[in-house]
Design a protein around this motif. Sequence first.
Motif, PDB file in Angstrom:
ATOM      1  N   LEU A  88       0.844  -1.200   0.000  1.00  0.00           N
ATOM      2  CA  LEU A  88       0.000   0.000   0.000  1.00  0.00           C
ATOM      3  C   LEU A  88       0.879   1.249   0.000  1.00  0.00           C
TER       4      LEU A  88
ATOM      5  N   SER B 172       2.500   1.711  -3.311  1.00  0.00           N
ATOM      6  CA  SER B 172       1.531   2.224  -4.277  1.00  0.00           C
ATOM      7  C   SER B 172       1.340   3.717  -4.104  1.00  0.00           C
TER       8      SER B 172
ATOM      9  N   ALA C 212       1.912   6.511  -6.989  1.00  0.00           N
ATOM     10  CA  ALA C 212       0.887   7.495  -7.359  1.00  0.00           C
ATOM     11  C   ALA C 212       1.436   8.914  -7.177  1.00  0.00           C
TER      12      ALA C 212
ATOM     13  N   CYS D  46       0.182   1.924 -13.213  1.00  0.00           N
ATOM     14  CA  CYS D  46      -1.033   1.118 -13.099  1.00  0.00           C
ATOM     15  C   CYS D  46      -0.722  -0.358 -12.923  1.00  0.00           C
TER      16      CYS D  46
ATOM     17  N   HIS E  83      -0.014  -0.821  -9.337  1.00  0.00           N
ATOM     18  CA  HIS E  83      -1.235  -0.766  -8.523  1.00  0.00           C
ATOM     19  C   HIS E  83      -2.009  -2.068  -8.651  1.00  0.00           C
ATOM     20  N   MET E  84      -1.968  -2.648  -9.851  1.00  0.00           N
ATOM     21  CA  MET E  84      -2.662  -3.910 -10.085  1.00  0.00           C
ATOM     22  C   MET E  84      -2.086  -5.014  -9.217  1.00  0.00           C
TER      23      MET E  84
ATOM     24  N   ASP F 171      -0.631  -4.621  -6.461  1.00  0.00           N
ATOM     25  CA  ASP F 171      -1.091  -4.263  -5.109  1.00  0.00           C
ATOM     26  C   ASP F 171      -2.528  -4.746  -4.913  1.00  0.00           C
ATOM     27  N   LEU F 172      -3.376  -4.474  -5.907  1.00  0.00           N
ATOM     28  CA  LEU F 172      -4.794  -4.865  -5.828  1.00  0.00           C
ATOM     29  C   LEU F 172      -4.942  -6.371  -5.669  1.00  0.00           C
TER      30      LEU F 172
END
Lengths: 73, 156
Positions: free
Chosen positions: B31, B34, B38, B136, B139-140, B142-143
């Motif tokens: 997190l 990420s 960002a 991105c 982040h993916m 991370d998701l």
Amino acid sequence: MVAVWALLVVATIVSGTVGGHGVVVLVVAFVKVRLVGLYFMELRSAPVPLRLLFEGWVVVTCSVLIGLYLSGV
Amino acid sequence: MWARGQDPALFASSQEHLHQSRAVLNTVLLLTSSLCVAAAVKATRTGAGEAARRLLLAALAGGVGFWLVKIVEYGQLFADDLSPATNDFFMYYFILTWLHLLHLLVGMGILAYLASLVRRPELTPKQVGYLEAGGCYWHMVDLIWIVLFPLFYLVR
């Protein structure tokens, strides 16, 4: 954005330590997914169709997982 | 989740071997990384290339940290004689977390590339595209972990 991060960390720590019912844990996870998508991945300012696709995926995936969880318990 | 429903007792007892706290740490690491990514993307928009570079390297460090925690975790499980062959829970656990780790490694390579990219004084639109796409991708990863974490460690 830092505020979103703080919320994500708190949600992680709380659900990781306190836990809770499977449904709660899954809902919290997908709320987190949504926050990452909207704020970190900037979907808040993305074209509406893309945003809807993401929101739709979140709802569907979360529901399927909750459904599978409840039917197996 | 479907497999869990087939044998809830097995999944529950197998899950006892996992350490929630390590997974919480790992989630926080991703997190935070990420957030750094960002923030790095935002920084390049105001021309703060050096800040962006540092943020991307910080994110990369988060990925390294995640790998280290996972190595410790796997090591402990192997020492307890647990492997993908042990039972269905551990098969899913090892395979999915390993696949995630590989994607994380690719992501780290991407971050390293982006960290060198943002040193340029000006980014072409194409390069901005690489930055946003690379961000991105991270982040993916991370998701995916945000979803895997409760599925393996928290859901009972």
